[in-house]
Each structure stands twice: as structure tokens, then as C-alpha cells.
Scaffold this active site. Sequence first.
Site, PDB file in Angstrom:
ATOM      1  N   ARG A 108     -39.172  38.096   4.133  1.00 22.96           N
ATOM      2  CA  ARG A 108     -38.697  36.806   4.620  1.00 22.96           C
ATOM      3  C   ARG A 108     -37.488  36.363   3.800  1.00 22.96           C
ATOM      4  NH1 ARG A 108     -42.660  32.297   4.286  1.00 22.96           N
ATOM      5  NH2 ARG A 108     -43.040  33.162   2.220  1.00 22.96           N
ATOM      6  N   SER A 177     -43.817  41.562  -4.558  1.00 22.68           N
ATOM      7  CA  SER A 177     -45.262  41.733  -4.719  1.00 22.68           C
ATOM      8  C   SER A 177     -45.664  43.192  -4.914  1.00 22.68           C
ATOM      9  CB  SER A 177     -45.993  41.121  -3.527  1.00 22.68           C
ATOM     10  OG  SER A 177     -45.713  39.742  -3.441  1.00 22.68           O
ATOM     11  N   ASP A 230     -46.303  35.931  -6.053  1.00 24.03           N
ATOM     12  CA  ASP A 230     -46.642  34.790  -5.194  1.00 24.03           C
ATOM     13  C   ASP A 230     -47.464  33.721  -5.926  1.00 24.03           C
ATOM     14  OD1 ASP A 230     -48.824  36.453  -5.409  1.00 24.03           O
ATOM     15  OD2 ASP A 230     -49.206  36.617  -3.266  1.00 24.03           O
TER      16      ASP A 230
END
Length: 511
Positions: A108, A177, A230
Site C-alpha cells: 500500500r 513486515s 506494524d
Amino acid sequence: MGRLGVGLAVGCAMAACIVAAAMVGKRVNKRSKWLKMVKVLEELEESCDTTVFRLKQVVDAMAVEMHAGLASEGGSKLKMLLTYVDKLPNGREEGTYYALDLGGTNFRVLRVHLGDQRSAILGQDIERQPIPQHLMTSTSEDLFDFIASSLKDFIEKEGNDLEQTSPRRRGLGFTFSFPVKQSSVSSGILMKWTKGFAIEDTIGRDVSECLQLALSRKGLDVRVAALINDTVGTLALGHYNDEDTVAAVIIGTGTNACYLERADAIIKCQGLLTTSGSMVVNMEWGNFWSSHLPRTSYDIDLDVASPNPNDQGFEKMISGMYLGDIVRRVLLRMSKQSDDFGPSSSKLAVPFVLRTPLMAAMHEDDSPDLSEVAKILEEVLELPDVPVKVRKLVVKVCDVITRRAARLAAAGIVGILKKIGRDGSGGIASGKFRSNRPSRLRRTVVAIEGGLYTSYTTFREYLNEAMAEILGEEVSPYVILRVMEDGSGTGAALVAAANSLPEAADTVQLQ
């Protein structure tokens, strides 16, 4: 009556007795099998028991393991990784910042506009892009050039009517991640790829530098200001909204936690200096383990069959990746004890065929005949016409596994609070509890994210209930769990904002 008639009568009576005996035997056998299924449930309940006493033992174990992980590398199952984030957003940041969130086969791009007052996110734009399959096994340059090109296209969509609130170079937060060894707030070495990526020439390199070079090749005046995971993003978003936020927890498909620790408590990095006097520590708490955790034979079997046996023990008991499969394993054992489930189904023996969202749907089925339970058993596990009484047993199994998970997660959170002296006990220092010293009760906020908590009502209620039970009525009103949304995106942009200010430069030093 003649001899023939007597013989017939006797024969009929004997036949009737035999039939009756067979029917009684069948009922007794059926009841015996039913009781065996009930016993499986009773044994499960006993082995999953999470009394407040046991939960407090888990709390203490978590705090002790945290201290051990801070004292030395490899001193604990908890990695207690330094993030080099010592400056969290406080609501006074302003300007336009970007974030890239690369967590799997999609990534994203985000743009966040900040006003100069608390919680003033003036607007944000989000664009999702799939990673082309061939780039997942191509070269580092190919992958990061693709990402940089996507960011360039995204920035060019701003239009000329959007004025930049600051002439400074644009700051970017990069949520990555994958396993990384952090070396500064904006840099980290890739340890290995997961989730289907296999780009050999990236391993051992600074992923932020890889991205920065790609941005330069595309002519973008953007600086990678923060490299985070995150969980750190969730903490940043929570702190931006409320400066009393000291920790963040994600409980979704996977689980992790991070928190704000005193720099002088990070013993394994002697000479660590930060301007703020503190640093965010990434716990990697999924790997926590203690003998006080109520482990069952189902947990052991799941662990042995997993790709990472003896790792992520806590995660395998509390996260969404595994809860549905633990329930499946219990139902499989029950089905072997009784034919009440109907004809045996090969689907029930398939690992992870029962996903946690389906388990949650069965658990929260409030229809009189548990029709949703029947539907999932038939469509997913190929068990048609399961009686209502067995469906009730299935719901109870879901409840036992979910309650254990939620209560253990609560104990983990309180363990963090105990370590930093926010649980009312005085905390832990130098490996010894300071419970004899009364601590001043302070308002404490824990940011929490993840579908297991936000979307699974019963899980959330069990977790909140356990928090209150462990903390007690005097302390629990001071501890607030606050749901966050999109820490991996918005949170990354906020960390970039906090670390793009002139006074944020070189705030962490190792002497």
C-alpha cells in the site's frame, strides 16, 4: 393351547426379548459414546483453565522474560528488539508525509496530511497494489524500482492545487513486515524473506537503502525517515492521539507487542543514549513461553506438525492463525469417540480447513437451532445433519479455546504493564519485583489492533473481563485499551513525521 401354539408363543417372547435387549444395548452403547464426547470436552475445559491465580503467574513470567531479554541477547525467548524509535508523534506534527506498507503479496501507498494540533489528521489517501508474481523472485533492483515507480505515480496524482506546508524534503515511513535487524530508526538489514518472496541479493542488505536508491533512480525527492513494523506503527498512532499510550498489541492472524522502555533498562546495549531517555522495544511476544501456560495435547500436536516446532508458542495459543485449527483437532477426537457427528469426514482431518473466522461465526451463532453451526459443519467439514445437541457441544469447544486465548492475551498485556510499573505493583527492576513499593496510579493507554480483538465480540469481552480481574477494581479503571486502525499505514507516516523534524536528527547514540 397345543404344543405348537406354546412353542410359537415362547419363540415370539424370546425374539421380543432379544430385540428389546438389542435396542437397550444400542441405547447404552450410544449413550456411552456420547459420554465419551462429553468427557473430551470436560478434559479440555480442565486443561484450558485460566484462573486469576494462573493468569497472575503468566503476568509475572512475562515481566521476568522481558527483563531477561533486555539484559542479554538470547537471554529469553522474547527477542526484545531495539527499534531505535525514541521519538513518538505527539500531535504537533504538520505537513504531508508518505508511507509504504509492504507486508506480503500486496503493498500500500499512503499520503497523510497533518495539522499542527493533536489528532489533526486532515486527510489521507490510500492506494493498494499487488506485487507481480515474477518480482517476488527477481532482483532487489527490480522489486524496489517497481515500488518506487508506484510511489511516483501516486505522488503525481496530488495535483498542483495542493500546497506543501513545508519546503523540507518529503518524509516516508516504510513498514516492512519481514525479519530485519534494525540498525537505526531508518535502516535495517534483511535477515531472510518469508511469505513467498525469494530475492537472494536483498538478504544481508539495508532494505531502506535499497528503497532510497530506487527513489533516487526515479527522481523522487523523498527520504526514508523511518523503517518500522506494524506494531510500532500502532503504538505511534496511539501516541499521536493520546500521549498516555505506552504500549501496543496486535492480535489478529498473528500477534505481537511493543512498548516504550527506559533506555537505561536496556542493559544489553550499554551506553545507549536517547534524547528522550526512552526507546520503543519490539518484543516479538509470539515466541513467549512459560510453564504456567495451560498447554493441551492439541497444542502439542499442532506445534509438532507446524513448520516451526518449539517456536511461537504463545502465538499458537492466542492468535487467529491457530484457534480454528485447535478447535478442529478437538472435534476430530470427538468424532472418533461417537458417530453422533454422522459418517466420518476426511475434511475434519485436514489441517487449517476450519479457519478462525468460521470458528467465531459458530461460536457467536445465536439462532435457536444453531443453524449457522450446522451450515459450517456441512459446507466446510462435510458433516451433514449433525444433531442440535452435538452442535451445542461444538459451540462449547469454541468457547473454551477462545476464552483461554483471550485471557492469556490479557495476562500478556498486564505483564508489559508490570514491567514498566503501570499495573499498580511498582514494576520490575534488576530482575526483582518491587511489589512492596506502592506506585502512584497513572492513566495508561494500550493501543490495540487486529481483527481477533476488533471483530470477534466474544474474544474482546473475555479479554476485557480478564484485564479487570487481574488488575483489580482499584487499578483497572486507570488502564484503557484503545482500538486503532491502520497502524501499519498511518502509523508509519506519523513515525516519519516525528523523525523528519530538525530536532529529531541523531537522537539515538551508542557510546
